[in-house]
Design a protein around this motif. Structure first.
Motif, PDB file in Angstrom:
ATOM      1  N   GLU A 190       0.766  -1.382  -0.051  1.00 28.01           N
ATOM      2  CA  GLU A 190       0.114   0.006   0.055  1.00 28.01           C
ATOM      3  C   GLU A 190       0.881   1.381  -0.094  1.00 28.01           C
ATOM      4  O   GLU A 190       0.628   2.427  -0.779  1.00 28.01           O
ATOM      5  N   GLU A 238       2.426   1.779  -3.480  1.00 23.46           N
ATOM      6  CA  GLU A 238       1.227   2.108  -4.542  1.00 23.46           C
ATOM      7  C   GLU A 238       0.998   3.642  -3.986  1.00 23.46           C
ATOM      8  O   GLU A 238       0.808   4.350  -5.188  1.00 23.46           O
ATOM      9  N   GLU A 239       0.831   4.092  -2.924  1.00 22.98           N
ATOM     10  CA  GLU A 239       0.677   5.536  -2.644  1.00 22.98           C
ATOM     11  C   GLU A 239       1.857   6.273  -3.356  1.00 22.98           C
ATOM     12  O   GLU A 239       1.838   7.599  -3.853  1.00 22.98           O
ATOM     13  N   TYR A 240       2.895   5.886  -3.007  1.00 18.61           N
ATOM     14  CA  TYR A 240       4.196   6.767  -3.521  1.00 18.61           C
ATOM     15  C   TYR A 240       4.063   6.987  -4.925  1.00 18.61           C
ATOM     16  O   TYR A 240       4.342   7.825  -5.564  1.00 18.61           O
ATOM     17  N   LEU A 241       3.933   5.676  -5.574  1.00 19.07           N
ATOM     18  CA  LEU A 241       4.016   5.573  -7.022  1.00 19.07           C
ATOM     19  C   LEU A 241       2.767   6.476  -7.549  1.00 19.07           C
ATOM     20  O   LEU A 241       3.027   7.315  -8.455  1.00 19.07           O
ATOM     21  N   LYS A 242       1.604   6.490  -6.906  1.00 17.49           N
ATOM     22  CA  LYS A 242       0.574   7.435  -7.444  1.00 17.49           C
ATOM     23  C   LYS A 242       0.871   8.962  -7.139  1.00 17.49           C
ATOM     24  O   LYS A 242       0.677   9.830  -7.994  1.00 17.49           O
ATOM     25  N   ALA A 243       1.605   9.395  -6.289  1.00 16.08           N
ATOM     26  CA  ALA A 243       2.267  10.702  -5.938  1.00 16.08           C
ATOM     27  C   ALA A 243       2.887  10.963  -6.929  1.00 16.08           C
ATOM     28  O   ALA A 243       3.383  12.086  -7.498  1.00 16.08           O
ATOM     29  N   ARG A 244       3.923   9.903  -7.185  1.00 22.72           N
ATOM     30  CA  ARG A 244       4.983  10.329  -8.053  1.00 22.72           C
ATOM     31  C   ARG A 244       4.334  10.457  -9.535  1.00 22.72           C
ATOM     32  O   ARG A 244       4.707  11.379 -10.666  1.00 22.72           O
ATOM     33  N   LYS A 245       3.363   9.844  -9.832  1.00 23.35           N
ATOM     34  CA  LYS A 245       2.734  10.030 -11.194  1.00 23.35           C
ATOM     35  C   LYS A 245       2.260  11.092 -11.257  1.00 23.35           C
ATOM     36  O   LYS A 245       2.062  11.770 -12.154  1.00 23.35           O
ATOM     37  N   ASN A 246       1.447  11.754 -10.096  1.00 23.72           N
ATOM     38  CA  ASN A 246       0.838  13.052  -9.954  1.00 23.72           C
ATOM     39  C   ASN A 246       1.836  14.116 -10.312  1.00 23.72           C
ATOM     40  O   ASN A 246       1.271  15.083 -11.107  1.00 23.72           O
TER      41      ASN A 246
END
Length: 163
Positions: free
Chosen positions: A8, A11-19
């Motif tokens: 989790e 996934e949070e880190y990768l979502k923030a990076r994507k943003n």
């Protein structure tokens, strides 16, 4: 189970990076650059900081421009960031053709603790008075009272920053 918590967090880190990368595509003149997210954040902080002290720099067009990250007329600003994650407090070598250098210290909350500013003339004075490298390794000690920026440049503490 720890694996679920780890997954989790990833996934949070990768979502923030994507943003952040998406923001870079949407606002390339404010937070563009390469895939070094901390570098992008540092350049954004540098833009806002320099604007707060009356400068109006622009990001350079190429994400891997050697020697400087921001440009305003003849002023070529090199930006380096050191986070609290960096236990040794060291970064890469400072290489020309910068003529203004900003060192940003990000604390544990990833907010600026100190920003140091050094001009080329101040750096030259330091070189004339000391046996220091023309292209030193960037270190947090530069921001200390005996450091390059502490002695020859200007340090802005957290309470002096309006960014």
């Amino acid at each position: 189970m720890s694996d679920i918590e780890i997954q989790e967090g990833i996934e949070e880190y990768l979502k923030a990076r994507k943003n952040v990368l998406a923001l870079g595509r949407k606002y390339p003149d404010r937070i563009g650059g390469n895939d070094n997210i901390i570098g992008r954040i540092g350049e954004f902080i540098a833009l806002r900081f320099l604007e707060s002290i009356g400068q109006n720099p622009q990001m350079v067009e190429h994400s891997s421009n050697p020697g400087f990250d921001l440009l305003e007329g003849e002023t070529q600003t090199q930006v380096k960031v050191i986070t609290s994650e960096n236990r040794k407090g060291r970064n890469v070598r400072l290489k020309k053709p910068w003529n203004q250098f900003l060192l940003i210290e990000l604390g544990e909350q990833y907010k600026p603790e100190r920003i140091g500013v050094l001009t080329e003339a101040q750096h030259q004075k330091a070189l004339n008075e000391n046996n220091w490298s023309k292209s030193p390794i960037v270190k947090l000690t530069m921001l200390g009272p005996k450091g390059l920026i502490g002695r020859y440049g200007k340090i802005y503490a957290k309470n002096e920053l309006s960014i």
